[in-house]
Design a protein around this motif. Sequence first.
Motif, PDB file in Angstrom:
ATOM      1  N   SER A  12       0.868  -1.171   0.000  1.00 45.38           N
ATOM      2  CA  SER A  12       0.000   0.000   0.000  1.00 45.38           C
ATOM      3  C   SER A  12       0.911   1.228   0.000  1.00 45.38           C
ATOM      4  O   SER A  12       2.109   1.123   0.292  1.00 45.38           O
ATOM      5  CB  SER A  12      -0.890   0.005   1.242  1.00 45.38           C
ATOM      6  N   ARG A  19      -3.075  -6.654   5.713  1.00 40.97           N
ATOM      7  CA  ARG A  19      -3.794  -6.132   6.876  1.00 40.97           C
ATOM      8  C   ARG A  19      -3.384  -6.926   8.120  1.00 40.97           C
ATOM      9  O   ARG A  19      -2.749  -7.982   7.998  1.00 40.97           O
ATOM     10  CB  ARG A  19      -5.299  -6.248   6.656  1.00 40.97           C
ATOM     11  N   ASP A  21      -4.970  -8.961   9.840  1.00 42.19           N
ATOM     12  CA  ASP A  21      -5.480 -10.337   9.766  1.00 42.19           C
ATOM     13  C   ASP A  21      -4.935 -11.099   8.559  1.00 42.19           C
ATOM     14  O   ASP A  21      -5.446 -12.148   8.189  1.00 42.19           O
ATOM     15  CB  ASP A  21      -7.008 -10.345   9.744  1.00 42.19           C
ATOM     16  N   ASP A  23      -5.098 -10.300   5.458  1.00 41.64           N
ATOM     17  CA  ASP A  23      -5.885 -10.096   4.244  1.00 41.64           C
ATOM     18  C   ASP A  23      -5.107  -9.245   3.241  1.00 41.64           C
ATOM     19  O   ASP A  23      -4.473  -8.244   3.612  1.00 41.64           O
ATOM     20  CB  ASP A  23      -7.206  -9.395   4.599  1.00 41.64           C
ATOM     21  N   TRP A  26      -7.224  -5.971  -0.641  1.00 41.34           N
ATOM     22  CA  TRP A  26      -7.004  -4.581  -1.063  1.00 41.34           C
ATOM     23  C   TRP A  26      -5.958  -4.516  -2.175  1.00 41.34           C
ATOM     24  O   TRP A  26      -6.005  -3.631  -3.024  1.00 41.34           O
ATOM     25  CB  TRP A  26      -6.569  -3.707   0.127  1.00 41.34           C
ATOM     26  N   ILE A 139      -4.059   1.810   3.769  1.00 41.04           N
ATOM     27  CA  ILE A 139      -4.861   0.876   4.568  1.00 41.04           C
ATOM     28  C   ILE A 139      -4.698   1.118   6.072  1.00 41.04           C
ATOM     29  O   ILE A 139      -5.412   0.524   6.861  1.00 41.04           O
ATOM     30  CB  ILE A 139      -4.595  -0.595   4.190  1.00 41.04           C
ATOM     31  N   SER A 141      -3.045   0.210   8.692  1.00 38.09           N
ATOM     32  CA  SER A 141      -2.373  -0.675   9.645  1.00 38.09           C
ATOM     33  C   SER A 141      -2.176  -2.042   8.989  1.00 38.09           C
ATOM     34  O   SER A 141      -2.805  -2.344   7.980  1.00 38.09           O
ATOM     35  CB  SER A 141      -3.190  -0.823  10.937  1.00 38.09           C
ATOM     36  N   GLY A 142      -1.326  -2.823   9.604  1.00 34.91           N
ATOM     37  CA  GLY A 142      -1.088  -4.161   9.087  1.00 34.91           C
ATOM     38  C   GLY A 142       0.362  -4.552   9.223  1.00 34.91           C
ATOM     39  O   GLY A 142       1.083  -4.060  10.084  1.00 34.91           O
TER      40      GLY A 142
END
Length: 176
Positions: A12, A19, A21, A23, A26, A139, A141-142
């Motif tokens: 990003s 992310r 989790d 994911d 995105w 996004i 955070s992650g």
Amino acid sequence: MTFTATVFIGTSLDGFIARPDNDIEWLTSRGEKAGDLGFFEFFGSVDAVVMGRNTYDKVVGFGEEAWHFGDRHVGVLSTTMPADADPRVTVYRDMDSLIADLDTRGIKHVYPDGGRLIQSFLAAGLVSTFIISVAPVLIGSGHRLFGELAKDVALRLESAKAVGGGFAQLRYTVEK
């Protein structure tokens, strides 16, 4: 060590690769609009892929059609994955055994994939090139591509270009 390692990854704009989790929708949803971003040409130059356990689990979760490694050597760096969990991969317990085996196999160009694995390759001085495709999204955070570093890593910008779908692709060489 006789091989070079090139990181080819999407992030990003705020520097995340997934992310919290894990994911990556995105990225994948936007990536469909961008095309392959030069990945297949890059991948044609690679004779080994090494990934961390989380990345391996993500790839396997995409299904058999996502296993596009062909006859390339595939390694997974993991302290918990059983050595015989998947006959398509070699499981390495530590960086030293991974590096020694790649050298023994005569590997010339490695594609390290996965955030923590890339950080380990970077800390060990194994990365020669970064190709980072920056998605047009924040996004917040992650999992970051880069973690804390013991020292600065000097980079030389080779190119920066718009590559479709709103992505920018940055290519850096690690200065030794």
